[in-house]
Motif scaffolding. Structure first.
Motif: not given
Length: 685
Positions: A411-415, A443-452, A471-478
C-alpha cells in the motif's frame, strides 16, 4: 474506515456519452439503434443543457427531454441524466455577474466556456438548487433513467476561486475553525512580515502579492476551504436528487480533480464514483518533452489506482475513443488499431465495471470539434465502431470478473493535508513528485502492484493491516493520532517505509521544534542531524546497502540511529560520506525503515526485494517490463489481465495452466502477444 459504496454494477456494462441537443431529431432513433447494435445499453445526457429546460429565468420547459427520454424508453436505452450546473446560461451570468469565478487579481471569467462559476455565490447556489429540483422532480421517476450525474468534472479547468463570495465564505470558514483572531494569528504565524489581523473583514482568499509570497499557512487553509466548498455544492444537489429518484437509481459525479477531498465527497454525496479516462493525453503533440511521462498511455494506470482508493468498483463516465483536442489547446493522434480496446480494458483491469465511451459522434462545431468520438463527422461506420463492437464481445466474456477485487502487494499511504501542502511548498512539491512517480513506475515495470490508501483521523487499523508493507513517502505534516496508528500497524507485524523530509510540520504547516522525523522518530529509530538537496556541482549521491550501490536522488536526510535503530546503508559520497542513509527499527512483530532520500525505480526494487514482496505473480506468470500484469480475485478464482502497450509483439510465459476468457482456450508456456493486445486469463488450479 471507508463505508461500503452504495451501488455496484451486477455485470460489466458499456455506455456512451450522447448530446441530442447537438443533433437533428431525425438522427436520434437511428443513433440509439446503432448504439444497441454495438452493445451500448446506457447513455449519459444533459450535463451542459441548462437552456433546454430554463431558457429564461424561472421559465421551465420539458418538451425537449420529454421527447428524447420517451424515445429512450421505446428503444430500451438506459439513461444517466446530468445536472447542468457546469455551464450557467448567458441570461444568468449577465443578470447576476456575482456568480462568476475570478482570477486572483479579481477579473471575472466571462460567459462562453465552462466551469466559470463559483460554488459560494448565494445566487448561484439558489439557481442551481432550483434547476436541479425542477429536473429531479420532473424526471426522478422516469423509467429510462438509471442514474444521475452531478455537474461535470468538479474542479476541472479551474480549481482555485477568487470571487468576492469566496472571500466572504472563507472568512466564515476560518472563523468557524479558529473561533478567535488570536487563534488564527497564532496558527498562521502572522507576526512574520507584520501580517497580523485585527478584524475578520481583513481576511481574503489569497490575493496577488509581491513574488507570490502569500502566507503559506493561510494558503493551506484555503485549499481545505476549496475542498469543503466543492463538497457542499455537490451535497446540495445530491440531497435534492435523493428526494425524487427511484430506489436503485444511483447518484454519481465524474472526477478526479484537484484541491478536493474526493474520498469525503464520495462518502457524503455519492452512491458510486466515476472517472474520465483519457490515456492519449500521454501522446499530446504539443506537450513539453521535459515533463513527458516515460510510460506513455500506461501511465494512466496511476490515476486509476487513485480512483480505486475512492471507490474499489468504479465506473468510467468518459473513456477515450478518439483523438483529443480543442480548437484552443491540445492536439493528439488517433488511437491506433487496438488501443481503444487496450485503454478500455486498462480501466476494467483496475476495477471499472462500467465503461462509457466519449463520445458517440464527434461534434461538428465549437470548441470540442476536435475531441473525436466513436463516429466521425461523416456518421459512417468506421474502424472505431468495429472495435467498440469487438470490445463489447470481450466484455461479455468477462461477466464472471465483475466485482472481483484488485490484488495489491503493498500500500501507498497518502493524505490530503500533505497533498495540499505540495501546492504551498516547493521543497515538498519536488520531493513528493519524484517519489510518487517513481514508486508507480517501479510497481509497473517490476509487476508489483499497489493500492493507494488515504489516511485521515478516522482510519481504522484494519484498513492498514490488509497490506504487509506500507510506503508513506514524505508525510511532511504529521499528527499524534496518525503516528499512533502507524506505530500500532508496525507492532502488529507491518512493515512501514518512510522517505526523507518526514514529520517536520504540524497541521497548520508550521515546522515543529523536534528532531526529525518528529512524531515518527519512536517508530523509525532515526535522528536527522542534517539535511540537504543534492548538489548539481557534485556527483550523484549513492549509498552502500550490504554491498549494493543504491541511488539517493534529489534530497538527503543525514541521520544517526537512536532508540534501537539499526543502520542498513551508509552514504558513499558528498560531505556526509560514511553517515547513515537508511535506518531500520524493529517494534513488536514488525519494523519501520527510514529511507533518507526520495524514491527511484532502482532503489524501490531493492526495497521491494528486501521486504519480500517483489514480483508476487512470478510463480504463475512472467512478463517483460513493457507489459502490465494485473490480478483480480473473486472468491477462490484468480484472473489475470495482461496488457501490451507496445506497437510491437511481446512474449509472456504462463507457468500454470490458464483459460483465456475471450475464447475459452486453455493456454500454458510461452505466449506471443500482438501489438496493443489484451488477454484475460483465469488461473486453473
Amino acid at each position: 474506515m471507508r463505508k461500503p459504496q452504495n451501488f455496484q454494477w451486477k455485470e460489466i456494462t458499456m455506455g456512451t456519452c450522447y448530446y441530442p441537443e447537438h443533433w437533428s431529431r431525425e438522427l436520434w432513433q437511428d443513433d440509439l439503434q446503432r448504439m444497441k447494435a454495438a452493445g451500448i445499453t446506457v447513455i449519459r445526457v444533459a450535463e451542459f443543457a441548462w437552456n433546454k429546460v430554463e431558457p429564461e429565468e424561472n421559465v421551465f420547459v420539458f418538451d425537449f427531454w420529454d421527447e428524447f427520454l420517451k424515445l429512450c424508453k421505446l428503444e430500451e436505452m438506459q439513461v444517466i441524466f446530468g445536472t447542468p450546473t457546469a455551464t450557467p446560461p448567458a441570461w444568468l451570468t449577465e443578470k447576476y455577474p456575482e456568480v462568476l469565478n475570478c482570477r486572483q487579481d479579481g477579473v471575472p471569467y466571462r460567459h462562453g466556456a465552462r466551469r466559470h462559476y463559483n460554488y459560494n455565490s448565494p445566487k448561484y447556489r439558489e439557481l442551481s438548487a432550483r434547476i436541479v429540483e425542477k429536473l429531479a422532480q420532473h424526471y426522478g421517476k422516469h423509467p429510462a433513467i438509471v442514474g444521475w450525474q452531478i455537474d461535470n468534472e468538479l474542479n476541472c479547468e479551474v480549481d482555485e476561486f477568487y470571487s468576492e463570495a469566496d472571500s466572504v465564505a472563507f472568512r466564515n470558514f476560518v472563523k468557524e475553525k479558529y473561533k478567535t483572531l488570536d487563534n488564527l494569528n497564532e496558527a498562521w504565524g502572522t507576526v512574520f512580515w507584520n501580517q497580523t489581523y485585527t478584524d475578520w473583514e481583513q481576511i481574503y482568499v489569497p490575493r496577488p502579492v509581491l513574488n507570490n509570497g502569500c502566507n503559506p499557512h493561510l494558503r493551506l487553509d484555503y485549499y481545505r476551504f476549496i475542498s469543503e466548498s466543492t463538497i457542499s455544492f455537490c451535497k446540495m444537489q445530491a440531497e435534492i436528487i435523493s428526494k425524487y429518484k427511484k430506489d436503485g437509481d444511483y447518484i454519481t459525479t465524474n472526477g478526479m480533480f484537484w484541491n478536493l477531498d474526493n474520498h469525503k465527497m464520495a462518502e457524503e454525496c455519492l452512491d458510486v464514483y466515476t472517472y474520465d479516462s483519457y490515456p492519449s493525453f500521454a501522446f499530446g503533440l504539443n506537450r513539453d518533452p521535459k515533463t513527458a511521462k516515460d510510460l506513455n498511455d500506461r501511465h494512466w494506470s496511476k490515476n486509476l489506482t487513485e480512483v480505486r482508493s475512492i471507490c474499489p468498483h468504479f465506473g468510467i463516465m468518459e473513456q477515450q475513443s478518439g483523438a483529443g483536442g480543442w480548437t484552443t489547446r491540445m492536439e493528439g493522434p488517433a488511437p491506433r488499431p487496438g488501443q481503444l480496446t487496450l485503454w478500455a480494458m486498462q480501466s476494467v483491469a483496475h476495477g471499472a465495471d462500467y465503461i462509457s465511451f466519449f463520445r458517440w459522434r464527434t461534434c461538428t462545431f465549437s470548441t470540442e470539434m476536435y475531441w473525436h468520438g466513436i463516429l466521425d463527422y461523416d456518421n459512417r461506420d468506421n474502424r472505431k465502431l468495429a472495435e467498440v463492437k469487438d470490445f463489447y464481445n470481450k466484455l461479455k466474456c468477462l461477466d464472471e470478473v465483475c466485482g472481483a477485487d484488485y490484488t495489491a502487494a503493498f500500500g501507498v499511504l497518502k493524505d490530503y493535508d500533505n497533498m495540499w501542502d505540495t501546492n504551498v511548498d516547493v521543497w515538498h512539491r519536488r520531493v513528493e513528485a519524484q517519489s510518487s512517480e517513481e514508486i508507480f513506475i517501479a510497481s509497473e515495470i517490476y509487476h508489483t502492484p499497489y493500492n493507494t490508501l488515504y489516511l485521515n483521523e478516522d482510519t481504522d487499523i484494519k484498513e492498514l493491516q490488509k497490506y504487509p508493507v506500507l510506503i508513506y513517502a514524505h508525510p511532511v505534516i504529521m499528527t499524534g493520532k496518525k503516528a499512533t496508528l502507524l506505530k500500532e500497524y508496525v507492532a502488529n507485524g507491518g512493515i512501514l517505509i518512510i522517505g526523507c523530509r518526514s514529520g517536520y510540520k504540524q497541521e497548520n504547516g508550521k515546522c515543529v521544534m523536534l528532531p526529525q522525523p518528529g512524531l515518527l522518530q519512536k517508530i523509525t529509530g532515526s535522528d536527522v542531524r542534517d539535511f540537504t538537496f543534492t548538489s548539481p556541482a557534485e556527483p550523484s549521491v549513492t549509498a552502500n546497502w550490504d554491498g549494493q550501490t543504491i541511488d539517493m536522488p534529489i534530497f538527503n536526510d543525514i541521520m544517526e540511529p537512536v532508540e534501537e535503530g539499526e543502520t542498513l546503508a551508509f552514504y558513499d559520497n558528498s560531505y556526509y560520506a560514511g553517515k547513515p542513509a537508511v535506518i531500520r527499527k524493529n517494534t513488536g512483530k514488525g519494523y519501520a525503515i527510514h529511507f533518507g532520500s526520495t524514491f527511484s525505480r532502482e532503489n524501490m526494487k531493492v526495497l521491494l526485494e528486501y521486504t519480500g514482496i517483489l514480483e508476487p505473480f512470478q510463480a504463475m506468470l512472467e512478463a517483460p517490463q513493457e507489459v502490465e500484469v494485473i490480478q483480480r480475485v473473486k472468491g477462490n478464482k484468480k484472473y489475470f489481465f495482461v496488457l501490451n502497450y507496445m506497437g510491437s509483439e511481446q512474449k509472456i510465459v504462463l507457468k500454470k495452466q490458464m483459460r483465456s476468457l475471450y475464447d475459452n482456450v486453455i493456454a500454458n508456456g510461452e505466449i506471443c502477444m500482438k501489438p496493443y493486445e489484451t488477454i484475460v486469463y483465469e488461473v486453473l488450479e
